[in-house]
Design an enzyme around this catalytic site. Structure first.
Site, PDB file in Angstrom:
ATOM      1  N   GLU A  58      -3.981   4.239  -8.603  1.00 42.37           N
ATOM      2  CA  GLU A  58      -5.279   4.843  -8.303  1.00 42.37           C
ATOM      3  C   GLU A  58      -5.362   6.270  -8.836  1.00 42.37           C
ATOM      4  O   GLU A  58      -4.528   7.120  -8.494  1.00 42.37           O
ATOM      5  CB  GLU A  58      -5.555   4.850  -6.803  1.00 42.37           C
ATOM      6  CG  GLU A  58      -6.916   5.479  -6.491  1.00 42.37           C
ATOM      7  CD  GLU A  58      -7.278   5.493  -5.012  1.00 42.37           C
ATOM      8  OE1 GLU A  58      -8.237   6.206  -4.653  1.00 42.37           O
ATOM      9  OE2 GLU A  58      -6.598   4.803  -4.228  1.00 42.37           O
ATOM     10  N   HIS A  76       0.835  -1.200   0.000  1.00 41.01           N
ATOM     11  CA  HIS A  76       0.000   0.000   0.000  1.00 41.01           C
ATOM     12  C   HIS A  76       0.872   1.254   0.000  1.00 41.01           C
ATOM     13  O   HIS A  76       1.661   1.478   0.919  1.00 41.01           O
ATOM     14  CB  HIS A  76      -0.883  -0.014   1.244  1.00 41.01           C
ATOM     15  CG  HIS A  76      -1.911   1.058   1.288  1.00 41.01           C
ATOM     16  ND1 HIS A  76      -2.064   1.885   2.386  1.00 41.01           N
ATOM     17  CD2 HIS A  76      -2.857   1.437   0.387  1.00 41.01           C
ATOM     18  CE1 HIS A  76      -3.076   2.720   2.157  1.00 41.01           C
ATOM     19  NE2 HIS A  76      -3.566   2.473   0.957  1.00 41.01           N
ATOM     20  N   GLU A 133       0.983  -0.206  -4.761  1.00 39.92           N
ATOM     21  CA  GLU A 133      -0.157   0.664  -5.062  1.00 39.92           C
ATOM     22  C   GLU A 133       0.262   2.108  -4.887  1.00 39.92           C
ATOM     23  O   GLU A 133       1.122   2.420  -4.054  1.00 39.92           O
ATOM     24  CB  GLU A 133      -1.309   0.303  -4.107  1.00 39.92           C
ATOM     25  CG  GLU A 133      -2.599   1.067  -4.298  1.00 39.92           C
ATOM     26  CD  GLU A 133      -2.740   2.267  -3.367  1.00 39.92           C
ATOM     27  OE1 GLU A 133      -3.742   2.985  -3.488  1.00 39.92           O
ATOM     28  OE2 GLU A 133      -1.831   2.499  -2.532  1.00 39.92           O
ATOM     29  N   ASP A 161      -1.148   6.583  -5.649  1.00 41.33           N
ATOM     30  CA  ASP A 161      -2.235   7.535  -5.883  1.00 41.33           C
ATOM     31  C   ASP A 161      -1.727   8.653  -6.777  1.00 41.33           C
ATOM     32  O   ASP A 161      -0.636   9.184  -6.552  1.00 41.33           O
ATOM     33  CB  ASP A 161      -2.711   8.134  -4.558  1.00 41.33           C
ATOM     34  CG  ASP A 161      -3.119   7.076  -3.551  1.00 41.33           C
ATOM     35  OD1 ASP A 161      -4.253   6.589  -3.644  1.00 41.33           O
ATOM     36  OD2 ASP A 161      -2.294   6.743  -2.674  1.00 41.33           O
ATOM     37  N   HIS A 220      -1.285  10.965  -1.971  1.00 38.98           N
ATOM     38  CA  HIS A 220      -2.613  10.470  -1.607  1.00 38.98           C
ATOM     39  C   HIS A 220      -3.619  11.576  -1.342  1.00 38.98           C
ATOM     40  O   HIS A 220      -4.701  11.601  -1.925  1.00 38.98           O
ATOM     41  CB  HIS A 220      -2.519   9.565  -0.377  1.00 38.98           C
ATOM     42  CG  HIS A 220      -3.840   9.068   0.097  1.00 38.98           C
ATOM     43  ND1 HIS A 220      -4.614   9.752   1.029  1.00 38.98           N
ATOM     44  CD2 HIS A 220      -4.565   7.975  -0.244  1.00 38.98           C
ATOM     45  CE1 HIS A 220      -5.734   9.103   1.235  1.00 38.98           C
ATOM     46  NE2 HIS A 220      -5.736   8.014   0.486  1.00 38.98           N
TER      47      HIS A 220
END
Length: 290
Positions: free
Chosen positions: A150, A40, A67, A69, A82
């Site tokens: 993302e 993450h 992952e 953002d 994020h």
């Protein structure tokens, strides 16, 4: 003319092969007996989230998937962060004290490049920067990692889907060899639908827990349903798995954000295809000791 047709056919075949080899093509993502483990925001328990040191740490731990953002600066640069504000993970309040609430979209790429994105986490990471998406993709490539990307707050950044795909293409991440290493996700169904319409071969994921009755509608353009782990039951995972996505394979489930061994094992028993964690090494060890 014949050569052009042959070349076009070859590219099409390679594209189909990439889809068939994509992360949700097997009963478990990656074809393993256990869920895929995704770091993450890199390895956020061990290094400042969404930074190059964080994905380097994931690579050092042997974690293949990470992952991140993606958001956009005032002057149109894609950056990896994020929050829609720079305050929590940088020293923006000290560098630009008069520009609260310090939204990413209100700062240029050059201004964001001045910020320290590591000291908030530990003095050991002082001077770490907010990476641009281009910088991030090059480090992912260098580390031989795979990416769950993302699109964050797409309503704030009109056209960010097209821009993200263009950058990924420019970096070589939309060729058949890379498509199996890439998933694009968002909480916005509209954003994911746009990605699918622009680049149908890209594997996509919808964040959240839509009702089972809604799954066939989302399955027209998403390959995975990625809920918070607290909302997941055995029945919900099984229901998701009964629906085929846009590439003719069953929908997958990646659960987030799991940071303890017992929860990781429980989710594996419920049949999830992937587990997203700040401590991906701990999750991996828990699954292998089950």
């Amino acid at each position: 003319m014949h050569a052009r047709v042959v070349a076009t056919t070859a590219v099409a075949v390679l594209g189909i092969a990439a889809v068939l080899l994509s992360p949700t093509s097997d009963a478990r993502a990656g074809g393993a007996d256990e869920p895929t483990v995704i770091g993450h925001r890199g390895a956020a328990a061990y290094a400042p989230e969404n930074t190059l040191p964080s994905i380097d740490k994931a690579a050092q731990l042997g974690i293949t998937w990470v992952e991140n953002d993606v958001q956009r600066t005032k002057d149109g640069e894609l950056v990896v962060i994020h929050d829609d504000s720079l305050k929590r993970t940088t020293n923006v309040a000290q560098v630009f004290p008069d520009r609260a609430p310090w939204k990413v979209k209100d700062f240029t790429a050059a201004e964001i490049a001045r910020l320290d994105a590591g000291s908030w986490y530990s003095p050991a990471y002082a001077g770490t920067r907010v990476p641009t998406l281009a910088q991030y993709m090059r480090r992912i490539e260098h580390n031989h990692e795979k990416l769950l990307l993302e699109i964050k707050n797409p309503e704030l950044y009109p056209g960010i889907e097209q821009q993200t795909l263009k950058l990924l293409g420019n970096e070589g991440w939309l060729d058949p060899g890379h498509l199996e290493r890439l998933i694009v996700q968002s909480f916005s169904a509209d954003s994911i639908r746009t990605v699918h319409e622009l680049k149908p071969a890209v594997t996509t994921a919808l964040l959240g827990s839509p009702k089972v009755a809604q799954l066939p509608r989302y399955a027209r353009y998403t390959d995975l349903i990625n809920p918070s782990y607290g909302s997941l039951s055995l029945g919900y995972v099984a229901a998701v798995h009964t629906v085929d996505g846009p590439h003719g394979r069953r929908l997958g489930v990646f659960a987030w954000t799991v940071n303890d061994a017992a929860t990781a094992r429980a989710l594996a028993d419920r049949g999830v295809d992937g587990i997203i964690s700040n401590k991906p090494d701990m999750v991996r060890a828990a699954l292998r000791s089950d």
